[in-house]
Scaffold this motif. Structure first.
Motif, PDB file in Angstrom:
ATOM      1  N   LYS A  67       0.854  -1.187   0.000  1.00  0.00           N
ATOM      2  CA  LYS A  67       0.000   0.000   0.000  1.00  0.00           C
ATOM      3  C   LYS A  67       0.892   1.240   0.000  1.00  0.00           C
ATOM      4  CE  LYS A  67      -4.010  -2.203   0.637  1.00  0.00           C
ATOM      5  NZ  LYS A  67      -3.488  -3.580   0.582  1.00  0.00           N
ATOM      6  N   PRO A  68       0.391   2.381  -0.485  1.00  0.00           N
ATOM      7  CA  PRO A  68       1.191   3.612  -0.422  1.00  0.00           C
ATOM      8  C   PRO A  68       1.583   3.953   1.019  1.00  0.00           C
ATOM      9  CG  PRO A  68      -0.654   3.874  -1.924  1.00  0.00           C
ATOM     10  CD  PRO A  68      -0.874   2.572  -1.211  1.00  0.00           C
ATOM     11  N   PRO A  69       2.564   4.831   1.208  1.00  0.00           N
ATOM     12  CA  PRO A  69       3.212   4.957   2.518  1.00  0.00           C
ATOM     13  C   PRO A  69       2.689   6.030   3.459  1.00  0.00           C
ATOM     14  CG  PRO A  69       4.510   6.092   0.871  1.00  0.00           C
ATOM     15  CD  PRO A  69       3.302   5.549   0.155  1.00  0.00           C
ATOM     16  N   LEU A  70       1.529   6.645   3.195  1.00  0.00           N
ATOM     17  CA  LEU A  70       1.110   7.759   4.051  1.00  0.00           C
ATOM     18  C   LEU A  70       0.955   7.320   5.506  1.00  0.00           C
ATOM     19  CD1 LEU A  70       0.305  10.724   4.247  1.00  0.00           C
ATOM     20  CD2 LEU A  70      -2.059  10.055   3.837  1.00  0.00           C
ATOM     21  N   HIS A  71       0.411   6.128   5.737  1.00  0.00           N
ATOM     22  CA  HIS A  71       0.250   5.661   7.116  1.00  0.00           C
ATOM     23  C   HIS A  71       1.604   5.567   7.821  1.00  0.00           C
ATOM     24  CE1 HIS A  71      -0.172   2.288  10.119  1.00  0.00           C
ATOM     25  NE2 HIS A  71      -1.014   3.183  10.582  1.00  0.00           N
ATOM     26  N   SER A  72       2.601   5.034   7.130  1.00  0.00           N
ATOM     27  CA  SER A  72       3.940   4.956   7.734  1.00  0.00           C
ATOM     28  C   SER A  72       4.489   6.350   8.003  1.00  0.00           C
ATOM     29  CB  SER A  72       4.889   4.183   6.816  1.00  0.00           C
ATOM     30  OG  SER A  72       4.457   2.855   6.638  1.00  0.00           O
TER      31      SER A  72
END
Length: 498
Positions: A67-72
């Motif tokens: 998944k794209p990294p915005l949560h990280s």
């Protein structure tokens, strides 16, 4: 004596306190980091904070992010402040759930009244699936919050008679951030409530169509999403395309990589919605029946109830037809459900008496909190297995540190990511082939760690090698050990591994 807060501020304080209480119940219980597919997100955070990979992270097995990294990225400030641990990685989920609850309360207060808004916010915080995600190291809560923001912006833009480019811009920006969290389905979910436009026009032909310029918002969406995707693609190449577009996006939609087909389990999402948000889901389904049988007479109220209904039903239809089924996918639908449920709970309170109904609600809240405490402190079933393993892995890391062996020297095969998280190391798993190459002609002692996640155990023995077991957890567990460490030395060499 008041049974409900009399002001918006009072309700806001109550919602915040309940959310913090649920979080404390969750975070003070045994760790569950080895369960609920949290291991990949933990690996991404470790790769970002310790490996310096900010554009596109890899998990402990060396697999590129799914998944794209915005949560990280949202975890990064807390990890920098508190370290890479369970608390730091859980705080973004707490803040996302709290923001959802307060936003639902404010929208419900304005549209349905103070009590209805307060009960809707309470339903967000206390629903069992939401209380699970309040401390989970996953992106679902953040994704649901951004969809809620986008849906509110779309509703505002529709209701402005001359259109509202600012509302549409916020819709597209929220959609871009949600896309950088879990993918482009966010735009469809956030906009699905606008199906109510055609429903309303059947009742009132003068109902305006959504107006306003989308150009600034679309440009912002493209800049935000494509800037990251192109930069990550340049850095990672075809692996990013294969993983995110082929395996994740198309694979989940079509079931190509699973033994499922679209539409195979049509009723599952509806049953998940009923069971995982119980008892508040009962009020939602009753509210759903009332929307069709007894729609509101006031135009503004009827519009929003139909907007919320279309949001939920369109989402249920999409999830029912998809090949990928998981209760957590329903999180973005619950804010709309909670708003309708809050209105019905408020109406019921007026019919049965405010004090009597308040007593019933507080009893339910107390029962839910007691149930949460029992579930997350006295675990059973599948959760007990998750917590037992998670706690044992943490104990193994502590025991390994006491052993005096060098954690940085370990070559890993099938070890859990939380073992390295506790040790503060970041070393990828070896494949059987790469491990065999290291041990082919060892010139110095090599420490090899095997974990419970390995399906098989490569042969360490070979000509010119001496294999010695140097660590095992639990102690004297033999083949049933969670973790085992061996020292492989060249024959005739007894020096410890560096």
């Amino acid at each position: 004596m008041r049974v409900w807060p009399a002001t918006s501020r009072g309700w806001g304080v109550l919602i915040v306190l309940l959310c913090l209480l649920v979080f404390l119940i969750r975070i003070s219980g045994p760790s569950d980091l080895e369960g609920y597919a949290q291991h990949r997100n933990i690996g991404y955070v470790m790769d970002m904070m310790w490996g310096g990979n900010w554009l596109a992270q890899h998990d402990i097995q060396g697999r590129i992010l799914s998944k794209p990294p915005l949560h990280s990225w949202t975890i990064a400030p807390f990890a920098a402040l508190f370290g890479v641990d369970r608390l730091a990685m859980s705080l973004p989920s707490l803040l996302a759930v709290l923001a959802m609850a307060l936003l639902v309360f404010e929208l419900g207060r304005r549209r349905f009244g103070l009590l209805a808004g307060g009960l809707a916010g309470l339903a967000v915080v206390m629903a069992p699936l939401m209380s699970k995600h309040v401390a989970l190291v996953r992106s679902d809560a953040l994704f649901a919050l951004l969809i809620l923001v986008g849906a509110c912006a779309a509703l505002r833009a529709w209701e402005r008679p001359d259109g509202d480019w600012r509302g549409w811009t916020l819709f597209w920006i929220a959609g871009a951030l949600a896309t950088l969290t879990k993918g482009p389905l966010a735009l469809v979910l956030a906009a699905s409530g606008l199906l109510a436009v055609w429903w309303e026009r059947r009742s009132d032909p003068d109902t305006p169509l959504p107006r306003g310029s989308h150009l600034p918002g679309v440009l912002a969406f493209l800049v935000i999403t494509l800037a990251w995707f192109l930069a990550a693609w340049i850095e990672q190449g075809q692996d990013l395309i294969d993983k995110m577009l082929k395996q994740e996006l198309l694979g989940h939609a079509t079931g190509v990589h699973r033994d499922t087909t679209p539409g195979e389990n049509l009723p599952k999402p509806t049953l998940f919605l009923l069971a995982r948000f119980f008892p508040f889901s009962l009020f939602f389904f009753y509210a759903l029946w009332r929307v069709f049988r007894h729609p509101a007479t006031h135009v503004a109220e009827r519009r929003i109830e139909r907007f919320l209904t279309c949001w939920v039903l369109a989402g249920l239809l999409m999830f029912s037809l998809a090949a990928h089924h998981r209760p957590d996918l329903l999180l973005p639908l619950w804010p709309a459900c909670a708003l309708l449920a809050g209105r019905e709970m408020s109406r019921l309170g007026e019919r049965v008496g405010v004090r009597r109904f308040a007593v019933a609600v507080w009893v339910v809240v107390a029962v839910v909190l007691a149930g949460l405490f029992a579930q997350y402190h006295v675990a059973w079933g599948g959760r007990a297995e998750n917590t037992d393993i998670s706690e044992s892995v943490r104990d193994a890391a502590q025991a390994f540190e006491r052993s005096g062996l060098d954690a940085e020297a370990l070559e890993h095969y099938g070890t859990p990511v939380t073992f390295q998280m506790a040790l503060g190391t970041l070393r990828r798993w070896h494949s059987p082939e790469s491990l065999a190459a290291i041990l082919e002609n060892p010139r110095r002692p090599v420490l090899v760690a095997f974990g419970y996640k390995s399906r098989d155990e490569p042969h360490l023995d070979g000509p010119g090698r001496v294999v010695e077991a140097v660590f095992e957890w639990p102690e004297e567990a033999g083949d049933g050990a969670l973790l085992r460490v061996f020292r492989v030395s060249p024959a005739g060499l007894t020096a410890p591994a560096e």
